[in-house]
Design a protein around this motif. Structure first.
Motif, PDB file in Angstrom:
ATOM      1  N   GLU A  42       0.815  -1.215   0.000  1.00  0.00           N
ATOM      2  CA  GLU A  42       0.000   0.000   0.000  1.00  0.00           C
ATOM      3  C   GLU A  42       0.850   1.268   0.000  1.00  0.00           C
ATOM      4  O   GLU A  42       0.381   2.321  -0.392  1.00  0.00           O
ATOM      5  CB  GLU A  42      -0.940   0.008   1.204  1.00  0.00           C
ATOM      6  N   CYS A  43       2.092   1.195   0.439  1.00  0.00           N
ATOM      7  CA  CYS A  43       2.953   2.379   0.479  1.00  0.00           C
ATOM      8  C   CYS A  43       3.573   2.689  -0.879  1.00  0.00           C
ATOM      9  O   CYS A  43       4.260   3.697  -1.028  1.00  0.00           O
ATOM     10  CB  CYS A  43       4.030   2.234   1.539  1.00  0.00           C
ATOM     11  N   GLY A  44       3.345   1.831  -1.879  1.00  0.00           N
ATOM     12  CA  GLY A  44       3.840   2.107  -3.227  1.00  0.00           C
ATOM     13  C   GLY A  44       5.001   1.243  -3.665  1.00  0.00           C
ATOM     14  O   GLY A  44       5.388   1.268  -4.833  1.00  0.00           O
ATOM     15  N   TRP A  45       5.585   0.478  -2.781  1.00  0.00           N
ATOM     16  CA  TRP A  45       6.705  -0.395  -3.147  1.00  0.00           C
ATOM     17  C   TRP A  45       6.182  -1.738  -3.619  1.00  0.00           C
ATOM     18  O   TRP A  45       5.171  -2.243  -3.138  1.00  0.00           O
ATOM     19  CB  TRP A  45       7.654  -0.574  -1.972  1.00  0.00           C
ATOM     20  N   GLN A  60       4.761   5.176  -7.828  1.00  0.00           N
ATOM     21  CA  GLN A  60       3.853   6.133  -7.211  1.00  0.00           C
ATOM     22  C   GLN A  60       2.429   5.831  -7.650  1.00  0.00           C
ATOM     23  O   GLN A  60       2.174   5.629  -8.826  1.00  0.00           O
ATOM     24  CB  GLN A  60       4.242   7.546  -7.614  1.00  0.00           C
ATOM     25  N   ARG A  61       1.501   5.824  -6.711  1.00  0.00           N
ATOM     26  CA  ARG A  61       0.123   5.430  -7.003  1.00  0.00           C
ATOM     27  C   ARG A  61      -0.791   6.610  -7.275  1.00  0.00           C
ATOM     28  O   ARG A  61      -1.957   6.452  -7.565  1.00  0.00           O
ATOM     29  CB  ARG A  61      -0.421   4.625  -5.834  1.00  0.00           C
ATOM     30  N   ILE A  62      -0.291   7.824  -7.144  1.00  0.00           N
ATOM     31  CA  ILE A  62      -1.107   9.022  -7.335  1.00  0.00           C
ATOM     32  C   ILE A  62      -0.857   9.581  -8.727  1.00  0.00           C
ATOM     33  O   ILE A  62       0.217   9.442  -9.284  1.00  0.00           O
ATOM     34  CB  ILE A  62      -0.751  10.058  -6.258  1.00  0.00           C
ATOM     35  N   PRO A  64       0.258  11.684 -11.837  1.00  0.00           N
ATOM     36  CA  PRO A  64      -0.079  11.058 -13.115  1.00  0.00           C
ATOM     37  C   PRO A  64       0.575   9.695 -13.292  1.00  0.00           C
ATOM     38  O   PRO A  64       0.776   9.247 -14.405  1.00  0.00           O
ATOM     39  CB  PRO A  64       0.478  12.055 -14.121  1.00  0.00           C
ATOM     40  N   TYR A  65       0.948   9.033 -12.219  1.00  0.00           N
ATOM     41  CA  TYR A  65       1.727   7.797 -12.316  1.00  0.00           C
ATOM     42  C   TYR A  65       0.917   6.545 -12.055  1.00  0.00           C
ATOM     43  O   TYR A  65       1.416   5.565 -11.574  1.00  0.00           O
ATOM     44  CB  TYR A  65       2.901   7.859 -11.336  1.00  0.00           C
ATOM     45  N   ARG A  66      -0.366   6.543 -12.363  1.00  0.00           N
ATOM     46  CA  ARG A  66      -1.208   5.376 -12.091  1.00  0.00           C
ATOM     47  C   ARG A  66      -0.946   4.212 -13.038  1.00  0.00           C
ATOM     48  O   ARG A  66      -1.153   3.078 -12.684  1.00  0.00           O
ATOM     49  CB  ARG A  66      -2.674   5.753 -12.179  1.00  0.00           C
ATOM     50  N   VAL A  67      -0.513   4.472 -14.245  1.00  0.00           N
ATOM     51  CA  VAL A  67      -0.286   3.404 -15.204  1.00  0.00           C
ATOM     52  C   VAL A  67       1.141   2.900 -15.024  1.00  0.00           C
ATOM     53  O   VAL A  67       2.089   3.665 -15.111  1.00  0.00           O
ATOM     54  CB  VAL A  67      -0.497   3.902 -16.658  1.00  0.00           C
ATOM     55  N   PRO A  68       1.317   1.610 -14.761  1.00  0.00           N
ATOM     56  CA  PRO A  68       2.666   1.083 -14.522  1.00  0.00           C
ATOM     57  C   PRO A  68       3.488   1.046 -15.816  1.00  0.00           C
ATOM     58  O   PRO A  68       2.943   1.016 -16.906  1.00  0.00           O
ATOM     59  CB  PRO A  68       2.418  -0.339 -14.017  1.00  0.00           C
TER      60      PRO A  68
END
Length: 76
Positions: A42-45, A60-62, A64-68
């Protein structure tokens, strides 16, 4: 606002046996086996078992970085 607090819990059973604890936030996960999908904390790692060695990557999950990226864990 709600009169009482609402707590959300996982529908998964508690982690038993060998576990991996995220070094950043302390969340506990079942230890990933080689070839299984990576752990997304959940922390992004993200943690992936590559032939017995754990590889780490941050995503980063926020916006503009939602798409891996196409490959979170490049071969090698």
């Amino acid at each position: 606002m709600a009169d009482t607090a609402v707590t959300y819990t996982s529908s998964l059973p508690p982690v038993e046996g060998r576990a991996y604890v995220c070094k950043r936030c302390g969340r506990r996960y079942a230890y990933p086996k080689p070839g299984e999908r990576p752990i997304r904390c959940e922390c992004g790692w993200w943690y992936e078992n590559r032939g017995g060695s754990l590889k780490e990557a941050y995503w980063q999950r926020i916006e503009p970085y939602r798409v891996p990226p196409a490959t979170l864990f490049p071969a090698g």
